[in-house]
Design an enzyme around this catalytic site. Structure first.
Site, mmCIF file in Angstrom:
data_model
loop_
_atom_site.group_PDB
_atom_site.id
_atom_site.type_symbol
_atom_site.label_atom_id
_atom_site.label_comp_id
_atom_site.label_asym_id
_atom_site.label_seq_id
_atom_site.Cartn_x
_atom_site.Cartn_y
_atom_site.Cartn_z
ATOM 1 N N ASP A 157 6.225 -0.446 -2.537
ATOM 2 C CA ASP A 157 6.570 0.944 -2.827
ATOM 3 C C ASP A 157 7.577 1.494 -1.840
ATOM 4 O O ASP A 157 8.271 2.462 -2.121
ATOM 5 C CB ASP A 157 5.307 1.801 -2.846
ATOM 6 C CG ASP A 157 4.545 1.520 -4.133
ATOM 7 O OD1 ASP A 157 3.858 0.490 -4.195
ATOM 8 O OD2 ASP A 157 4.714 2.295 -5.092
ATOM 9 N N ALA A 163 6.805 1.314 -8.549
ATOM 10 C CA ALA A 163 7.918 1.993 -7.874
ATOM 11 C C ALA A 163 9.206 2.077 -8.718
ATOM 12 O O ALA A 163 9.755 3.177 -8.888
ATOM 13 C CB ALA A 163 8.178 1.319 -6.524
ATOM 14 N N LYS A 194 0.373 -1.696 -2.845
ATOM 15 C CA LYS A 194 -0.965 -1.412 -3.361
ATOM 16 C C LYS A 194 -2.048 -1.803 -2.368
ATOM 17 O O LYS A 194 -1.975 -2.847 -1.735
ATOM 18 C CB LYS A 194 -1.139 -2.180 -4.683
ATOM 19 C CG LYS A 194 -2.449 -2.010 -5.390
ATOM 20 C CD LYS A 194 -2.888 -0.589 -5.598
ATOM 21 C CE LYS A 194 -1.888 0.281 -6.325
ATOM 22 N NZ LYS A 194 -2.181 1.730 -6.154
#
Ligand code: MRU
Length: 346
Positions: free
Chosen positions: A238, A49, A249
């Site tokens: 993220d 990110a 993830k």
């Protein structure tokens, strides 16, 4: 500083370390168009990110640098087009859109009424994103220090290190800071199927920092928590929604649930640029679906029968109730996250 740089600017060129080829080859690719940067993002030359936030900044800075027009209205139009392409490259990490918006906002200043001024401001803002990222990551590590026992076995998922950022990293930065402060750390590195960011990238980084680790298959984390005594899990993210639900993830949710079952604290490390107060809950976060070959193949070798149907979500959402704390550069937020994140972002 790490011995490598994930992304940098060199006189109108955006240079990226090609993470698809690590750990066996260290290759840098050069890009001069925002569309090329977007493609590199889609193909995971660069990933993670915070690194996507930096790529967005530099990708936008390419526009005034390489435009063939002197007409400022046309250049602004080209900036809007580049923004659209970059935003769409990957949907889940909020930092990508955040980096694009930050450049657009800065370049909207009517005082920037000639190409040279626009060029200089774009580059200045992109460099600021990259440099802030390194400082921010170091502060995240320091915020986390009191949470890490002097001797700790830590499970880490995916890659959240210098490679996922401009340098230092978030969750792996937490581990790095603890190690640099004399704590005895053993990292259990989730290999992170299907793209193996843990086995390929996190292992590569930890080797360079001299931090002891073992790579484990993703399904082994519960076994180690139950039998070995794991002190904590720390992951990156993220996007953190306003209620604390966290996209990270694929496999993070499973890890968090097993951590709860075993009484192991589960920490999320994030720069505040990854906290999205405009997304109320994890249900509103778009989850990227990636190509089937990432699952059907390991490297060039097909491991499934021909024509196998595949599901390949790149991320999952961990509900806030499984998260012990969100560690940021501004401090640590504890449940209830709706309140603590609002205060932090205030
Ligand atoms: O698909 P990737 O490799 O971009 O996914 C990366 C992650 O999920 C990371 O945990 C997250 O971006 C945080 S990186 C500091």
């Amino acid at each position: 500083m790490s011995a490598f740089r994930t992304i940098e600017w060199d006189k109108g060129i955006v240079r990226m370390l090609d993470q698809r080829r690590l750990p066996h080859e260290t290759v840098y690719n050069d890009y001069i168009k925002p569309t090329e940067v977007a493609q590199a993002i889609r193909e995971m030359v660069i990933r993670g990110a915070p690194a996507l936030g930096a790529a967005a900044g530099y990708g936008m800075a390419l526009v005034p640098y390489h435009t063939t027009s002197e007409n400022i209205q046309i250049v602004r139009q080209e900036l809007e087009e580049a923004a659209e392409v970059l935003r769409k490259a990957r949907p889940t990490a909020v930092n990508l859109a955040w980096g694009v918006e930050r450049l657009l906002k800065r370049l909207a200043d009517p005082a920037l009424d000639n190409l040279e001024a626009l060029k200089a401001a774009a580059l200045e803002e992109a460099i600021a994103i990259a440099e802030e990222d390194v400082r921010t990551n170091k502060s995240i590590g320091l915020s986390a220090l009191p949470l890490i026992p002097d001797q700790a076995t830590i499970i880490h998922h995916c890659n959240t290190g210098a490679l996922a950022a401009v340098d230092y990293g978030t969750a792996l930065g937490v581990i790095r800071t603890a190690h640099e402060n004399g704590k005895q750390i053993l990292v259990l590195v989730d290999e992170t199927r299907p793209r193996l960011q843990g086995a390929r990238l996190t292992a590569w980084e930890l080797q360079q920092y001299g931090i002891p680790f073992k790579v484990i298959v993703d399904g082994a984390s519960g076994h180690y928590m139950r039998t070995m005594g794991v002190d904590l899990c720390v992951v990156g993210c993220d996007r953190v929604a306003a209620n604390g639900d966290t996209a990270n993830k694929i496999g993070t949710y499973n890890l968090a649930v097993v951590a709860r079952e075993n009484g192991v604290p589960f920490y999320v490390a994030a720069p505040t640029s990854t906290i999205d107060m405009n997304t109320p809950t994890g249900d509103e976060i778009e989850i990227e679906e990636r190509p089937a070959h990432e699952v059907t193949h390991v490297g060039e070798t097909q491991i499934t029968p021909d024509a196998t149907a595949v599901g390949n979500p790149a991320f999952d959402v961990t509900p806030a109730r499984y998260i012990s704390a969100v560690i940021t550069e501004r401090g640590v937020a504890y449940p209830p996250f709706k309140k603590s994140l609002a205060r932090l972002m205030g």
